[in-house]
Design a protein around this motif. Sequence first.
Motif, PDB file in Angstrom:
ATOM      1  N   ALA A 199       8.361   4.094  -5.231  1.00  0.00           N
ATOM      2  CA  ALA A 199       8.394   5.392  -5.475  1.00  0.00           C
ATOM      3  C   ALA A 199       9.020   5.568  -6.807  1.00  0.00           C
ATOM      4  O   ALA A 199       8.381   6.653  -7.752  1.00  0.00           O
ATOM      5  N   GLN A 240       7.181   4.442  -9.753  1.00  0.00           N
ATOM      6  CA  GLN A 240       6.080   5.058 -10.056  1.00  0.00           C
ATOM      7  C   GLN A 240       6.489   6.267 -10.974  1.00  0.00           C
ATOM      8  O   GLN A 240       5.541   6.676 -11.915  1.00  0.00           O
ATOM      9  N   SER A 241       7.470   7.093 -10.712  1.00  0.00           N
ATOM     10  CA  SER A 241       7.779   8.168 -11.287  1.00  0.00           C
ATOM     11  C   SER A 241       8.343   8.122 -12.626  1.00  0.00           C
ATOM     12  O   SER A 241       7.791   8.571 -13.534  1.00  0.00           O
ATOM     13  N   SER A 285      -2.412  -1.709  -5.379  1.00  0.00           N
ATOM     14  CA  SER A 285      -2.194  -0.557  -4.710  1.00  0.00           C
ATOM     15  C   SER A 285      -1.096   0.303  -4.987  1.00  0.00           C
ATOM     16  O   SER A 285      -1.216   1.468  -4.402  1.00  0.00           O
ATOM     17  N   ALA A 286      -0.180  -0.082  -5.814  1.00  0.00           N
ATOM     18  CA  ALA A 286       0.770   0.935  -6.164  1.00  0.00           C
ATOM     19  C   ALA A 286       0.360   1.670  -7.527  1.00  0.00           C
ATOM     20  O   ALA A 286       1.038   2.707  -7.870  1.00  0.00           O
ATOM     21  N   LEU A 287      -1.087   1.588  -7.830  1.00  0.00           N
ATOM     22  CA  LEU A 287      -1.484   2.604  -8.996  1.00  0.00           C
ATOM     23  C   LEU A 287      -1.525   3.748  -8.407  1.00  0.00           C
ATOM     24  O   LEU A 287      -2.013   4.264  -7.392  1.00  0.00           O
ATOM     25  N   CYS A 288      -1.112   4.690  -9.233  1.00  0.00           N
ATOM     26  CA  CYS A 288      -0.970   6.361  -8.603  1.00  0.00           C
ATOM     27  C   CYS A 288      -1.338   7.445  -9.636  1.00  0.00           C
ATOM     28  O   CYS A 288      -1.728   6.920 -10.859  1.00  0.00           O
ATOM     29  N   GLU A 289      -1.315   8.570  -9.410  1.00  0.00           N
ATOM     30  CA  GLU A 289      -1.381   9.603 -10.178  1.00  0.00           C
ATOM     31  C   GLU A 289      -0.718   9.729 -11.417  1.00  0.00           C
ATOM     32  O   GLU A 289       0.672   9.788 -11.288  1.00  0.00           O
ATOM     33  N   ARG A 312       0.546  -1.303  -0.038  1.00  0.00           N
ATOM     34  CA  ARG A 312       0.153   0.119  -0.109  1.00  0.00           C
ATOM     35  C   ARG A 312       0.955   1.218   0.022  1.00  0.00           C
ATOM     36  O   ARG A 312       0.788   1.939   1.005  1.00  0.00           O
ATOM     37  N   ALA A 360       0.794   4.118  -1.159  1.00  0.00           N
ATOM     38  CA  ALA A 360       0.469   5.705  -0.975  1.00  0.00           C
ATOM     39  C   ALA A 360      -0.209   5.751   0.486  1.00  0.00           C
ATOM     40  O   ALA A 360      -0.622   6.927   0.769  1.00  0.00           O
ATOM     41  N   GLU A 361      -0.468   4.662   1.131  1.00  0.00           N
ATOM     42  CA  GLU A 361      -1.232   4.673   2.499  1.00  0.00           C
ATOM     43  C   GLU A 361      -0.496   4.146   3.658  1.00  0.00           C
ATOM     44  O   GLU A 361      -0.928   4.314   4.674  1.00  0.00           O
TER      45      GLU A 361
END
Length: 294
Positions: free
Chosen positions: A228, A231-232, A246-250, A103, A105-106
């Motif tokens: 992180a 994701q970038s 849950s690693a899906l991000c903006e 998770r 982001a959480e």
Amino acid sequence: MRPFNLEQLRTFVAVADAGSLAAGAPQVFLSQSAVSEQLRKLEQHAGQALLVRSKAGVAPTAAGVRLLQHARQLLAMSEAAWLDLRGAALQGTLRLGVTDYFRPAEVAGLLARTQARHPGVRLQVTVQKSGDIEAGYARGVFDVGLTMRLPSGTGGGRAAAHRGHVLRREPLQWMGAAALPQAAPPVGDAPLRLLALPDTCALHQFTVALLRRRRIPFAVVLAASGVAGLQSALAAGLGVACLNASALCEGVQVVQAARGLPALPQARFMVLPPRPGESAFVQSARQMLVADFG
């Protein structure tokens, strides 16, 4: 309505975590026959089988998995109520190892809320690869370990060295940039631009093995040091990665398997099982974390 018996639930959790009646019995200070009787009564009360028994040990049924989640929360609440009435808040230092994939982001917010609920608990948190957490836990470096496991025999996840209970299940997904077309799967003979953590990571190994088995051409164009960074790189459109949901991000989207990428299984996030001789504080803290993170 008849409520569940907490002692039966405690026995059920101990046996499920230990993997057998014989291994679970000492944790609740009962004989194996007494444990068997408690489980029989619990299944009778639940109205369905909760454990599948075999020569290899026991494993929870689908109903058992659901009840385990409730049981851990009920036991943690019971423990917290007892401590509160006695004026004995949970006190001590807890060394916690957490996989980077849990998770993303959480997890910081979850840790902050746990700290606020239990100010007497001093958390020392280390974020590492699952293999490093399991190795550290075996050496006594961590009091509680939270790792990610992949299905055995799928090419990247080695057989689990530790039993434990499932805290969370998440599907693995192919992900790429939300806006840039270069994140799409390969067309023709063009290799897939693969992003991953270093090749010591089990998910990296799983992804590479899967693509090779399916004869999908690829090139690892970036190895990030952590989720992180991955994701970038995904949001920047540098390639495609296999990650847990849950690693899906903006800036990142799921790339549909129908576009040429193979279907993916689920990953399991596991809390490593108690060690023999574990302190009452660590036992209570593990239950606390299961209730807070589950």
